[in-house]
Design a protein around this motif. Structure first.
Motif, short mmCIF file in Angstrom:
data_model
loop_
_atom_site.label_atom_id
_atom_site.label_comp_id
_atom_site.label_asym_id
_atom_site.label_seq_id
_atom_site.Cartn_x
_atom_site.Cartn_y
_atom_site.Cartn_z
N UNK A 53 -20.01 -63.92 -7.56
CA UNK A 53 -21.47 -63.12 -7.61
C UNK A 53 -21.06 -61.55 -7.41
N UNK A 54 -19.96 -61.08 -6.75
CA UNK A 54 -19.51 -59.80 -6.43
C UNK A 54 -19.17 -59.21 -7.84
N UNK A 55 -18.32 -60.30 -8.63
CA UNK A 55 -17.79 -59.72 -9.82
C UNK A 55 -18.63 -59.46 -10.88
N UNK A 56 -19.66 -60.28 -10.61
CA UNK A 56 -20.70 -60.51 -11.78
C UNK A 56 -21.50 -59.13 -11.42
N UNK A 57 -21.65 -58.60 -10.18
CA UNK A 57 -22.37 -57.65 -9.87
C UNK A 57 -21.78 -56.19 -10.66
N UNK A 58 -20.31 -56.17 -10.38
CA UNK A 58 -19.52 -55.06 -10.70
C UNK A 58 -19.55 -55.26 -12.26
N UNK A 59 -19.28 -56.31 -12.92
CA UNK A 59 -19.47 -56.20 -14.47
C UNK A 59 -20.68 -55.66 -15.00
N UNK A 60 -21.87 -56.21 -14.22
CA UNK A 60 -23.18 -55.59 -14.74
C UNK A 60 -23.16 -54.10 -14.72
N UNK A 61 -22.57 -53.41 -13.69
CA UNK A 61 -22.40 -51.93 -13.54
C UNK A 61 -21.84 -51.38 -14.65
N UNK A 62 -20.66 -51.90 -14.92
CA UNK A 62 -19.90 -51.37 -16.17
C UNK A 62 -20.57 -51.53 -17.46
N UNK A 63 -21.27 -52.35 -17.85
CA UNK A 63 -21.93 -52.66 -18.99
C UNK A 63 -22.83 -51.61 -19.71
N UNK A 64 -23.18 -50.72 -18.92
CA UNK A 64 -24.10 -49.74 -19.42
C UNK A 64 -23.45 -48.18 -19.61
N UNK A 65 -22.29 -48.14 -19.12
CA UNK A 65 -21.63 -46.99 -19.22
C UNK A 65 -20.67 -46.68 -20.66
N UNK A 66 -20.98 -45.38 -20.96
CA UNK A 66 -20.27 -45.00 -22.35
C UNK A 66 -18.96 -45.26 -22.44
N UNK B 142 -1.71 -53.91 -19.22
CA UNK B 142 -1.53 -55.08 -18.61
C UNK B 142 -2.12 -55.14 -17.04
N UNK B 143 -3.45 -54.69 -16.82
CA UNK B 143 -3.83 -54.59 -15.50
C UNK B 143 -4.18 -56.20 -15.08
N UNK B 144 -3.64 -56.46 -14.03
CA UNK B 144 -3.98 -58.03 -13.70
C UNK B 144 -5.25 -58.16 -12.79
N UNK B 145 -5.47 -57.31 -12.03
CA UNK B 145 -6.38 -57.48 -10.92
C UNK B 145 -7.63 -56.58 -11.15
N UNK B 146 -8.84 -57.04 -10.78
CA UNK B 146 -10.14 -56.20 -10.60
C UNK B 146 -11.03 -56.23 -11.94
N UNK B 147 -12.01 -55.52 -11.92
CA UNK B 147 -12.97 -55.49 -13.09
C UNK B 147 -12.70 -54.22 -13.67
N UNK B 148 -12.42 -53.99 -14.97
CA UNK B 148 -12.29 -52.96 -15.72
C UNK B 148 -13.00 -53.24 -17.03
N UNK B 149 -13.74 -52.04 -17.27
CA UNK B 149 -14.74 -52.15 -18.74
C UNK B 149 -15.56 -53.20 -18.60
N UNK B 150 -15.89 -53.83 -17.43
CA UNK B 150 -17.04 -54.95 -17.73
C UNK B 150 -16.03 -56.46 -17.72
N UNK B 151 -14.89 -56.44 -17.55
CA UNK B 151 -14.10 -57.57 -17.68
C UNK B 151 -13.38 -57.46 -16.42
N UNK B 152 -13.51 -58.93 -16.02
CA UNK B 152 -12.48 -59.49 -14.89
C UNK B 152 -11.17 -60.01 -15.54
N UNK B 153 -10.21 -60.22 -14.53
CA UNK B 153 -8.76 -60.63 -14.78
C UNK B 153 -8.86 -62.03 -15.97
N UNK B 154 -9.89 -62.73 -15.60
CA UNK B 154 -9.87 -64.15 -16.47
C UNK B 154 -10.38 -63.66 -17.96
N UNK B 155 -11.39 -62.55 -17.91
CA UNK B 155 -11.73 -62.19 -19.18
C UNK B 155 -10.57 -61.66 -20.01
#
Length: 87
Positions: A35-48, A61-74
């Protein structure tokens, strides 16, 4: 004589959603699918700068965290898809 070097973040980071987010929120140590990752991804989605952030994570090749609305699995799924397209 001591030389001080000022390190500056790339200009796009000034406009990133996470820059103004609550400092208690951890953007790096998140579990994919949580749920925490989903919240962070949602924050990213609307930013230019979301796409620039995502490209940065993919090209460095960032391995961890939410970047640009994507987590490491994405990002891993996208890297895997990229290999299959190239093959």
């Amino acid at each position: 004589m001591t030389t001080h070097i000022a390190l500056r973040a790339p200009k796009w980071q000034v406009h990133a959603a996470c820059r103004n987010a609550d400092r208690e929120v951890d953007w790096i140590d998140t579990e994919p699918g949580s749920a925490a990752t989903a919240d962070r991804k949602a924050i990213c989605r609307l930013w230019p700068v979301r796409l620039t952030c995502a490209i940065t994570a993919l090209t460095t090749d960032e391995s961890y965290g939410v970047w640009g609305g994507m987590d490491q699995a994405d990002r891993e799924a996208l890297r895997h898809a990229e290999v299959q397209v190239a093959a």
